[in-house]
Write a protein that holds these residues in place. Structure first.
Motif, short mmCIF file in Angstrom:
data_model
loop_
_atom_site.label_atom_id
_atom_site.label_comp_id
_atom_site.label_asym_id
_atom_site.label_seq_id
_atom_site.Cartn_x
_atom_site.Cartn_y
_atom_site.Cartn_z
N ALA B 31 4.39 -2.07 -31.05
CA ALA B 31 5.05 -0.83 -30.65
C ALA B 31 6.19 -1.10 -29.67
O ALA B 31 7.24 -0.47 -29.74
CB ALA B 31 4.04 0.12 -30.03
N ASN B 32 5.97 -2.03 -28.76
CA ASN B 32 7.02 -2.44 -27.85
C ASN B 32 7.09 -3.96 -27.90
O ASN B 32 6.09 -4.63 -27.71
CB ASN B 32 6.72 -2.01 -26.41
CG ASN B 32 6.90 -0.53 -26.21
OD1 ASN B 32 6.25 0.08 -25.38
ND2 ASN B 32 7.79 0.07 -26.98
N ASP B 33 8.28 -4.48 -28.17
CA ASP B 33 8.41 -5.92 -28.32
C ASP B 33 9.42 -6.40 -27.28
O ASP B 33 10.62 -6.31 -27.47
CB ASP B 33 8.90 -6.23 -29.75
CG ASP B 33 8.90 -7.71 -30.03
OD1 ASP B 33 8.56 -8.47 -29.10
OD2 ASP B 33 9.23 -8.10 -31.16
N ASP B 34 8.91 -6.88 -26.14
CA ASP B 34 9.77 -7.43 -25.11
C ASP B 34 10.83 -6.41 -24.67
O ASP B 34 12.03 -6.67 -24.74
CB ASP B 34 10.43 -8.71 -25.62
CG ASP B 34 11.02 -9.53 -24.47
OD1 ASP B 34 10.69 -9.22 -23.31
OD2 ASP B 34 11.80 -10.45 -24.76
N VAL B 35 10.37 -5.26 -24.25
CA VAL B 35 11.30 -4.19 -23.86
C VAL B 35 11.48 -4.20 -22.34
O VAL B 35 10.51 -4.34 -21.60
CB VAL B 35 10.74 -2.81 -24.29
CG1 VAL B 35 11.63 -1.70 -23.73
CG2 VAL B 35 10.67 -2.73 -25.80
N THR B 36 12.71 -4.08 -21.91
CA THR B 36 13.00 -4.02 -20.48
C THR B 36 13.73 -2.72 -20.18
O THR B 36 14.66 -2.35 -20.90
CB THR B 36 13.85 -5.23 -20.05
OG1 THR B 36 13.08 -6.41 -20.27
CG2 THR B 36 14.23 -5.12 -18.59
N LEU B 37 13.28 -2.04 -19.14
CA LEU B 37 13.91 -0.76 -18.78
C LEU B 37 13.97 -0.69 -17.26
O LEU B 37 12.97 -0.85 -16.58
CB LEU B 37 13.06 0.40 -19.32
CG LEU B 37 13.52 1.78 -18.91
CD1 LEU B 37 14.65 2.26 -19.78
CD2 LEU B 37 12.36 2.76 -19.01
N CYS B 38 15.18 -0.51 -16.74
CA CYS B 38 15.32 -0.44 -15.29
C CYS B 38 15.91 0.90 -14.92
O CYS B 38 16.95 1.31 -15.44
CB CYS B 38 16.23 -1.56 -14.77
SG CYS B 38 15.56 -3.18 -15.13
N LEU B 39 15.24 1.58 -13.99
CA LEU B 39 15.66 2.92 -13.61
C LEU B 39 16.22 2.89 -12.20
O LEU B 39 15.55 2.46 -11.26
CB LEU B 39 14.44 3.85 -13.67
CG LEU B 39 14.66 5.31 -13.27
CD1 LEU B 39 15.59 6.00 -14.24
CD2 LEU B 39 13.32 6.02 -13.22
N LYS B 40 17.48 3.33 -12.07
CA LYS B 40 18.11 3.35 -10.74
C LYS B 40 17.68 4.59 -9.99
O LYS B 40 17.38 5.63 -10.58
CB LYS B 40 19.63 3.36 -10.90
CG LYS B 40 20.25 2.00 -11.09
CD LYS B 40 21.76 2.15 -11.02
CE LYS B 40 22.46 0.99 -11.67
NZ LYS B 40 23.83 1.30 -12.03
N ARG B 41 17.76 4.50 -8.70
CA ARG B 41 17.44 5.65 -7.87
C ARG B 41 18.49 6.73 -8.10
O ARG B 41 19.69 6.48 -8.09
CB ARG B 41 17.45 5.23 -6.40
CG ARG B 41 16.73 6.17 -5.47
CD ARG B 41 16.74 5.63 -4.05
NE ARG B 41 16.30 4.23 -3.99
CZ ARG B 41 15.01 3.86 -4.02
NH1 ARG B 41 14.09 4.76 -4.07
NH2 ARG B 41 14.68 2.58 -3.97
#
Lengths: 414, 525
Positions: B31-41
């Motif tokens: 379902a998720n394959d090496d997913v990166t997600l960065c959320l800024k303030r």
């Protein structure tokens, strides 16, 4: 075991795939339940043997083996054969009530009305078998007619909760419980003071055996085969009829359009309606068939010809009706699985009776152990859906983690 | 470009949440394959992807509903472990689910404090809570009455209640799961304003959607997933709608379905003065509706959810009994005929609720594909199902409609993604012989790629001479497909429009009950 994972990866993968198959999953979860039941049952024996002065420690182990041995724990070969024959005979009604519950489950209904349907079946078949003189009509025809009338009685009785459910939306469990007691009272009322009651002094609570009218299920010599030499067992062809019905049910559920509809209604009533199926009719039919199955079990038991049917049932329902529920659950609600689990439950029962004769444990203990095993049967679905799936998921995690991170032994994270 | 944005920043404190190299596997699917997600303030970060791309899985991991198989989650630069939603809550992560988690018979205030009830010696003390809710509501412009019962307020207001719930719990990372799916155009604009306001106050927002317009309107950055894989994170200022959709689908997608003018034929559906009584109260939920659908045209019913569209469709398709009026299908009166009769006499139906009506989730795909046809001679012989034929037929539909699943025809439908479940229904309904197609929300919850395909199928179906009755809550869809638009409001048809001569704004007014146009004309023709 953890170290083996790396070396036996191919075996591990195969095992994982094998266990993932739905059929295998059901069987394994049932086996785990049985094992759990035995472990807890054994603990009870152990505690009793420690706490009681009459029973010594070794008895708990002996007790376990006696239960595990079923009818074969009987002292000698003849007894074992005799008990085995009786066990198979006693399986017949349990298989049928199990099938009754299993079919209802498959179609999304909880048939807790098997005891009532069983009683109506018994009443119908006994009246026919005892009232039609076999001097006029050949006994085998009377037998067949009695069987059919019994089944019809159960079908009508099963149809009542089905009608309430489909037309008025009343929960079938409530109606089933009420019809159970109505059936018990009807049966007691119909038989009280009737010509069918056994007049022998000690047998006043029982109906005459159908053998007095020569109506008996054919045995094909099986009763003599399974005997201890002098005493023949009750074994007849009833169990083969039950197994044949199970096979027919299996085919009906899995191969026919009728089964397709029944199961569809069980899984999703709304979608079945959307697809143009008559979901109300299907609910009624499936309850009627379930009732017929339970009644057939009763008829096969009564028509054996050597059984005492207790007619004063208004205070207690036949437990074989309720025991159909664990039989069905342990068998994964699959007709074939139900046959196997019903046989297993009777096997344990036979072991339980031997426990009383051969050790200092009393009959209550043997009943308790059986109850524990049945109780554990209720966990079959839980084990199947939760424990095994979790196990598979963990295997997958480990086998995936091992090559990805190149760990020397792929599963130390926990 | 994307690599740079996603590289580990020098100043890690820029990010409130970092999900690094998340991998999550389910049976038969990653379902998720090496997913990166960065959320800024303080940013609004959109998460874009087709159905089954893994958006929901990723958010469920962040919210503690699933555990990742690999990868780590960082909050303010520190690794954290989120075992359940309570952990997520403690970290200040809140979520507005697509289907609201509200107790209908409770007031707004009661719903907000549910689970964190303020009490004194075990007695509920709501006064302070009430003041705080009002203050929050005012400072973010949410405009919610704390004493109204949830069942009495609009869907938009319910959503704002959910937002207040998060704010009340001091959450500063807010996840919105497809928040606009249930709103009217006007409500969507309001929500966008609220989201901007929240971001300005320093809240960080994760916004799951597959509607590109909304992303372009409100988001600062956007992370695109495709088939479980991370594709890119882009600044919205540097991109456009087409680029995003190409990234999401992996090919070029056109937004406007091309169609030639309708070639209108005979009437296939004729509804006259149809009334349906509500199950809850005595009033008519469908009140004297008359409409015609001709062969070769798409008639679309626009309206806000809950104005009788569901009941109208259920009455036409036979799921519900009308209290009066008549329904004529291809010249035959079917008002009192069963569903099977309608199915076998030219009606196909894509139901609103695919889980309730459309599918038997525990059946496998092939059985679902023959759900209305198993009894036809093609698929049965003397009551026995010809499983080879069923399999062959299912394989053909799977191929033709590109239904993706773990184990092909033998996959249990429950384990399939929503988009593929819908494709299965579309395949089944379109492949059956039919002269009338009744489709209710046929693209609900689907992504642009799938929507494009379904829209094309609907138009192709129309061009082959099928009459289509399309009920949709999405104005874009209505404008795009319809040859005629009927607006439904409070159980009545309040206007008929030509899509070429009207605007979403005008329709929006009628949908909100502001106008009434003489709709009886068309029933009289």
């Amino acid at each position: 075991m953890k170290k083996d994972i790396k070396e036996k990866t191919s075996f591990g993968v195969w095992l994982k795939k094998f266990v993932s198959r739905p059929g295998v999953k059901s069987v394994i979860s049932s086996l785990i339940c049985i094992l759990g039941g035995f472990v807890v049952g054994f603990l009870v024996l152990l505690i009793l043997s420690i706490s009681s002065e009459d029973i010594d420690f070794a008895d708990s182990f002996r007790g376990l083996f006696i239960i595990l041995g079923g009818p074969f724990s009987a002292g000698n070969r003849g007894d074992a054969l005799y008990q085995f024959g009786n066990m198979l005979f006693n399986c017949t009604p349990l298989i049928m009530t199990g099938l009754s519950v299993a079919l209802a489950f498959k179609t999304g209904l909880f048939n807790i009305g098997a005891p009532g349907q069983y009683l109506m079946g018994a009443m119908g078949s006994l009246i026919v078998a005892l009232s039609i003189p076999t001097s006029v009509i050949p006994p085998i025809l009377v037998w067949l007619l009695a069987l059919l009338v019994g089944i019809a009685g159960g079908m009508i009785w099963g149809m009542i909760p089905g009608l309430f459910k489909s037309l008025l939306g009343v929960n079938e469990v409530i109606v089933c419980i009420m019809t159970n007691w109505i059936a018990a009272n009807i049966v007691s009322w119909v038989f009280s003071g009737s010509q069918f009651i056994n007049v022998a002094e000690t047998k006043m609570n029982f109906i005459k055996k159908t053998s007095v009218n020569n109506v008996m299920t054919p045995t094909l010599g099986l009763d003599k085969l399974f005997s201890d030499g002098s005493l023949t067992s009750y074994m007849d062809i009833g169990i083969f009829i039950a197994i044949a019905i199970a096979v027919v049910l299996y085919i009906m559920l899995n191969k026919t359009t009728f089964g397709f509809e029944l199961k569809a209604c069980g899984f999703n009533k709304n979608a079945s309606k959307y697809a143009g199926m008559n979901e109300k009719r299907n609910i009624m039919l499936s309850m009627a068939i379930a009732g017929g199955l339970a009644a057939c079990g009763a008829a096969l038991w009564c028509l054996n010809g050597h059984q005492d049917f207790k007619w004063e049932v208004y205070q207690s329902l036949p437990d074989v009706g309720f025991n159909g529920i664990p039989a069905a659950l342990l068998g994964g609600c699959n007709p074939i699985g139900t046959v196997i689990s019903a046989i297993f439950l009777r096997y344990i029962n036979a072991g339980g009776s031997n426990l009383v004769g051969q050790t200092a444990f009393n009959e209550y203990v043997s009943q308790l152990i059986i109850a524990i095993i049945i109780y554990f049967a209720g966990f079959a679905k839980f084990i199947k859906d939760v424990v095994i799936d979790k196990w598979i998921a963990e295997r997958r995690k480990k086998s995936a983690a091992a090559p990805a991170k190149n760990k020397p032994d792929g599963g130390k994270e926990d | 470009m994307s690599e740079e944005i996603n590289a580990v920043p020098e100043n890690r404190s820029d990010y409130v949440i970092e999900m690094r190299h998340i991998t999550k596997r389910f049976p038969g699917i990653v379902a998720n394959d090496d997913v990166t997600l960065c959320l800024k303030r303080g940013e609004i970060h959109a998460l874009l992807g087709e159905n089954g791309a893994g958006k929901s899985t990723l958010m469920s991991i962040l919210f503690g509903l699933y555990q990742p198989d690999e990868g780590e989650i960082l909050k303010d630069g520190k690794t954290v472990r989120i075992n359940d939603p309570n952990d997520a809550n403690a970290l200040g992560i809140g979520m507005v689910h697509q289907h609201f988690k509200l107790v209908d018979v409770f007031s707004v205030l009661d719903n907000i404090i549910l689970g964190v009830e303020p009490n004194r010696f075990g007695f509920l003390s709501k006064k302070q809570a009430r003041e705080r809710v009002i203050a929050l509501s005012e400072s973010y412009g949410l405009n919610v009455d704390p004493d109204a019962l949830v069942e009495d307020i609009t869907v938009g207001m319910q959503q704002r209640t959910e937002i207040l719930k998060m704010l009340y719990r001091n959450n500063d990372i807010l996840i919105f799961d497809e928040p606009t799916a249930v709103l009217t155009p006007q409500e969507i604009t309001e929500l966008m304003d609220i989201m901007r306001g929240l971001a300005k106050e320093g809240k960080s927002i994760l916004f799951i959607t597959h509607k590109l317009n909304e992303i372009m309107a409100v988001a600062d950055r956007c992370t695109v997933l495709r088939k479980g894989k991370y594709i890119a994170t882009v600044n919205i200022a540097d991109t456009n709608r087409e680029e995003l959709s190409d990234m999401m689908v992996g090919r070029h997608v056109s937004f406007v379905t091309e169609k030639s003018p309708a070639n209108v034929g005979d009437t296939v559906l004729e509804v006259r003065d149809l009334c349906v009584k509500s199950k809850l109260h005595k009033k008519n939920v469908v009140n004297g509706v008359s409409l015609d659908v001709h062969a070769g045209e798409i008639v679309s019913i626009a309206g806000i959810d809950g104005n009788g569209q569901s009941e109208l469709v259920q009455a036409i398709t036979g799921l519900e009994k009308p209290s009066s009026g008549s329904i004529t299908l291809c010249g035959k009166d079917v008002t009192y005929q069963g569903i099977r009769y309608r199915n076998t006499h030219g009606m196909s139906h894509v139901p609103e609720d695919r889980h309730k009506h459309g599918l038997i989730l525990d059946y496998d795909l092939k059985d679902n594909l023959v759900l209305q046809r198993y009894f036809e001679p093609e698929f049965q012989k003397k009551g026995f199902i010809r499983s080879d034929e069923v399999k062959k037929y299912a394989d053909r539909l799977i191929e033709e409609y590109d239904i993706r699943s773990g184990q092909g025809a033998a996959t249990t439908v429950r384990s399939m993604s929503g988009g593929n479940q819908q494709k299965a229904i579309i395949a089944r309904e379109f492949d059956r012989e039919h002269e009338l197609l009744v489709a209710m929300q046929p693209t609900r919850g689907l992504d642009v790629g799938a929507i494009e395909n379904i829209h094309r199928d609907i138009v192709r179906s129309r061009d082959s001479g099928v009459g289509v009755l399309l009920v949709s809550f999405e104005l874009d869809e209505v404008m795009n497909l319809a040859d005629r638009i009927l607006v439904m409001y409070e159980g009545e048809i309040v206007g008929e429009f030509d899509p070429k001569k009207t605007t979403p704004q005008e329709l929006g007014l009628y949908m909100a009950g502001a106008g009434r146009k003489n709709a009886k004309e068309e029933s009289a023709e």
